[in-house]
Scaffold this motif. Structure first.
Motif, PDB file in Angstrom:
ATOM      1  N   ARG A  72      51.798 -15.368  90.105  1.00 25.91           N
ATOM      2  CA  ARG A  72      52.290 -15.043  90.879  1.00 25.91           C
ATOM      3  C   ARG A  72      52.418 -13.402  91.176  1.00 25.91           C
ATOM      4  O   ARG A  72      51.522 -12.676  91.793  1.00 25.91           O
ATOM      5  N   LYS A  76      49.759 -10.871  93.829  1.00 24.70           N
ATOM      6  CA  LYS A  76      50.778  -9.666  94.385  1.00 24.70           C
ATOM      7  C   LYS A  76      49.967  -8.775  93.788  1.00 24.70           C
ATOM      8  O   LYS A  76      50.056  -8.079  94.847  1.00 24.70           O
ATOM      9  N   ARG A 105      49.083 -20.666  97.072  1.00 27.86           N
ATOM     10  CA  ARG A 105      49.788 -20.661  96.998  1.00 27.86           C
ATOM     11  C   ARG A 105      50.869 -20.482  95.782  1.00 27.86           C
ATOM     12  O   ARG A 105      50.662 -22.019  94.553  1.00 27.86           O
ATOM     13  N   GLY A 149      61.218 -15.543  94.311  1.00 23.57           N
ATOM     14  CA  GLY A 149      61.234 -17.069  95.541  1.00 23.57           C
ATOM     15  C   GLY A 149      62.013 -17.877  95.451  1.00 23.57           C
ATOM     16  O   GLY A 149      62.557 -17.799  96.108  1.00 23.57           O
TER      17      GLY A 149
END
Length: 294
Positions: A72, A76, A105, A149
Motif C-alpha cells: 500500500r 501511494k 487495490r 485503511g
C-alpha cells in the motif's frame, strides 16, 4: 512457517467461491527494516510484485500485515511522488517490468471476509459454533496504521465482528493493537520477550482460550516464543495462537487437518476439546536411520 495460514485461508475462500490467482515469481516485499536502509530498493521490491500482477486483475490480496502495509505504501508513494515513480520504474525496466500506481487495490484477507463476504454470509455457514470459546483478537501494529485503511488505527473491531458472527465470545483484550516485536527476537531477544509477555499476560487476564491473529509474524512470535518468555520471566503461559481463518474453518465444520491445525507449537487441542471437535490425525514421525558407525 505460515503454511497453516495459506491452507486455512484457501479452504475458507473456496466455501464462498472466491478464486485466487498467485502472483507469478513474487518476491519478498522488503519487510520493514529495509526501508530505512535503501528506500529506492525497498520500493522497487514491492513494486515488482505489483508489476507482476496478471492483466485483468484489479485487486491484490495479502495475508501478511507487513506485506499489506508495504504494498500500500509503495503504491501511494509512487502515485503521489513523480520522482520516486520514475526512479522505481527505471529500476523495474531492468527486468522488463513497469507499474502504473493507482491501478490496483491492495487489500487484506480480513477486509475481504468482513466487507465483501459479510458477517451475515459468514453466519449462515456456521455448523459448529465457537460459543464455548473466549477468543482474544490480536491485530498487531501494522494492519490498521496509518489510519486510512478499513478499520480504526487504535481500536480495530473487524476481527471482533467476524468472531462474534462465528459464535465466539470476544475477550476484553487491551493489547490487541500493540506490537509483537516483529523481527526483534533475532535482534534483541530480551526486548522481544517483554513485548510478548505483555500481550500474553493481557490475553491470559482476559480469560482467553486462544489468541486469534491475522499476520504470520505475529503468529510465530506469540506461538514459538511462549516457552522462552516463560523461562525468562518464570511465567506459565500456554495459550494457543491460531490464525483467524483457522477459527473460521473450524466454525464452518472443516477438518482441522485441512486447516493446518497441529502445525502450531502451543497445542490447539484444548480449543478442539471445547468445541468437541476431533483431534487432527498426524502421521507417525519417520524413524532416524542409523549409520554404520553407530
Amino acid at each position: 512457517m505460515a503454511a497453516a495460514y495459506t491452507q486455512s485461508a484457501r479452504a475458507v475462500m473456496e466455501l464462498f467461491n472466491i478464486e485466487l490467482t498467485d502472483i507469478p515469481d513474487w518476491n519478498c516485499c522488503g519487510a520493514t527494516e529495509y526501508l530505512s536502509i535503501n528506500r529506492l530498493a525497498h520500493y522497487a521490491l514491492s513494486a515488482r510484485n505489483l508489476a507482476l500482477v496478471p492483466q485483468g486483475h484489479s485487486q491484490v490480496i495479502t495475508s501478511c500485515s507487513l506485506c499489506f502495509s508495504n504494498l500500500r505504501r509503495t503504491d501511494k508513494v509512487m502515485h503521489e511522488h513523480p520522482d520516486i515513480n520514475e526512479a522505481v520504474n527505471d529500476a523495474l525496466a531492468e527486468g522488463g517490468l513497469h507499474y502504473n500506481p493507482g491501478v490496483l487495490r491492495i487489500r487484506h484477507f480480513l477486509d475481504i471476509f468482513l466487507n465483501d463476504v459479510g458477517v451475515d454470509a459468514l453466519f449462515t455457514k456456521v455448523t459448529t459454533s465457537l460459543s464455548n470459546l473466549r477468543i482474544a483478537p490480536f491485530y498487531g501494529c501494522m494492519l490498521t496504521r496509518p489510519g486510512d485503511g478499513f478499520d480504526h488505527p487504535e481500536h480495530p473491531t473487524s476481527m471482533d465482528r467476524i468472531l462474534t458472527a462465528l459464535g465466539a465470545t470476544v475477550a476484553e483484550f487491551s493489547m490487541k493493537s500493540n506490537c509483537c516485536g516483529g523481527h526483534m527476537p533475532h535482534i534483541k531477544a530480551i526486548t522481544a520477550y517483554e513485548l510478548l509477555r505483555r500481550i500474553l499476560k493481557s490475553a491470559q487476564k482476559s480469560g482467553a482460550d486462544a489468541i486469534a491473529v491475522l499476520c504470520p509474524v505475529c503468529q510465530i512470535n506469540l506461538d514459538a516464543y511462549q516457552d522462552d518468555v516463560n523461562k525468562h520471566f518464570n511465567t506459565h503461559f500456554n495459550i494457543p495462537v491460531l490464525f483467524f481463518t483457522q477459527l473460521m474453518g473450524l466454525a464452518f465444520g472443516l477438518d482441522p487437518l485441512v486447516l493446518g491445525i497441529g502445525k502450531e507449537i502451543v497445542s490447539a487441542e484444548p480449543v478442539l476439546t471445547k468445541m468437541k471437535v476431533g483431534r487432527p490425525e498426524t502421521k507417525e514421525p519417520k524413524k532416524r536411520m542409523r549409520t554404520k558407525n553407530e
